[in-house]
Design an enzyme around this catalytic site. Sequence first.
Site, PDB file in Angstrom:
ATOM      1  N   THR A 193      -3.960   5.511 -12.170  1.00  0.00           N
ATOM      2  CA  THR A 193      -5.352   5.688 -12.573  1.00  0.00           C
ATOM      3  C   THR A 193      -5.579   6.955 -13.405  1.00  0.00           C
ATOM      4  O   THR A 193      -4.857   7.939 -13.273  1.00  0.00           O
ATOM      5  CB  THR A 193      -6.267   5.743 -11.349  1.00  0.00           C
ATOM      6  OG1 THR A 193      -5.807   6.769 -10.462  1.00  0.00           O
ATOM      7  CG2 THR A 193      -6.272   4.406 -10.627  1.00  0.00           C
ATOM      8  N   LYS A 225       0.832  -1.202   0.000  1.00  0.00           N
ATOM      9  CA  LYS A 225       0.000   0.000   0.000  1.00  0.00           C
ATOM     10  C   LYS A 225       0.869   1.256   0.000  1.00  0.00           C
ATOM     11  O   LYS A 225       1.881   1.322   0.702  1.00  0.00           O
ATOM     12  CB  LYS A 225      -0.898  -0.020   1.241  1.00  0.00           C
ATOM     13  CG  LYS A 225      -1.976   1.045   1.262  1.00  0.00           C
ATOM     14  CD  LYS A 225      -2.944   0.766   2.385  1.00  0.00           C
ATOM     15  CE  LYS A 225      -4.029   1.817   2.440  1.00  0.00           C
ATOM     16  NZ  LYS A 225      -4.811   1.904   1.198  1.00  0.00           N
ATOM     17  N   CYS A 251       1.553  12.008  -6.780  1.00  0.00           N
ATOM     18  CA  CYS A 251       1.224  12.811  -5.604  1.00  0.00           C
ATOM     19  C   CYS A 251       1.351  14.305  -5.919  1.00  0.00           C
ATOM     20  O   CYS A 251       2.204  14.715  -6.709  1.00  0.00           O
ATOM     21  CB  CYS A 251       2.164  12.467  -4.452  1.00  0.00           C
ATOM     22  SG  CYS A 251       2.070  10.758  -3.904  1.00  0.00           S
ATOM     23  N   ILE A 303       0.202   2.114 -16.080  1.00  0.00           N
ATOM     24  CA  ILE A 303      -0.176   3.470 -15.714  1.00  0.00           C
ATOM     25  C   ILE A 303      -0.808   3.472 -14.325  1.00  0.00           C
ATOM     26  O   ILE A 303      -1.311   2.446 -13.856  1.00  0.00           O
ATOM     27  CB  ILE A 303      -1.179   4.062 -16.736  1.00  0.00           C
ATOM     28  CG1 ILE A 303      -2.411   3.200 -16.833  1.00  0.00           C
ATOM     29  CG2 ILE A 303      -0.510   4.230 -18.080  1.00  0.00           C
ATOM     30  CD1 ILE A 303      -3.539   3.761 -17.696  1.00  0.00           C
TER      31      ILE A 303
END
Length: 305
Positions: free
Chosen positions: A194, A45, A131, A192
């Site tokens: 999303t 994660k 991010c 890729i």
Amino acid sequence: MVDLSVNLAGVTLKNPIIPASGTFGYGREFAELYDLNILGSFSWKGTTAAPRSGNPQPRIAETPGGMLNAVGLQNPGIDTVIAEEVPSIAKIFHGPVIANIGGFTLEEYAENCRKLEDVEQAAILEVNISCPNVHAGGKNFGCDPKAAAEVTRAVRAVTKKPVFMKLTPNVTDIAEIARACEAEGADGLCLINTLLGMRIGLNTRRPILANCTGGLSGPAVFPVAVRMVWDVYEAVKIPIIGCGGVDSAETAAEMMLAGAAAVEVGAANLKNPCACKTIIETLPAVCERLGVTKISELTGGAHHG
């Protein structure tokens, strides 16, 4: 007998199937369903410096051919992951793990990766540059070649582990971003992430997600992912992990023909928790049908006729 092993920048995986970050947690829930050691690896994660509770609910929405998510990088923070999750992972999975790392500044990316230098099982650092850059008005690091290069350079300076930059598809020219990362020392790329999407409730006349927009994943994005992997394979020399809509041995093989050396499986895990297990078990038959005895022979095969 088909040889399913692949090599990612010097890291050998027993097969090319990798559950994608964000869909597999740290593996515990899936380990209750099957032996995780069947996997090539898994990407844990997305992990940031500080703990994050994520975005407000609702943050998941179904859509034809896939789903939208705006989870918001919910995670316990890098120190807790190293102290608690890494020992837990070692009990349920004995192969190399891919550490997915997020950050909101160059310094955070570098520090997170530096802390993983002595974590032996974290064999590959998958650096998520989707991010937002808080020092650049929130524009994602991965949307600008210069910013992507800066993150790559900062991370490369603090680790000897293979660095794979995870690229956003929400750009005009993903090959340009890929070349910028390669030039600053990236060992590989993952693509890729999303696609930005949105749904609106007819009755409420409001966005379904509390965050308004979210990331689209699932079979709907597969043709886009294949095209982008194709483009990037033509542009760089480093290995690619293909990701986006893979849900079968056939789609995994297609992604590899486009140029992927390995494949991540994301949304399919949420629909069928045993998706990766099924893909791995059916891969040999697909390879035999395609006439290959080593699955690595598929990588880039569509570029050569």
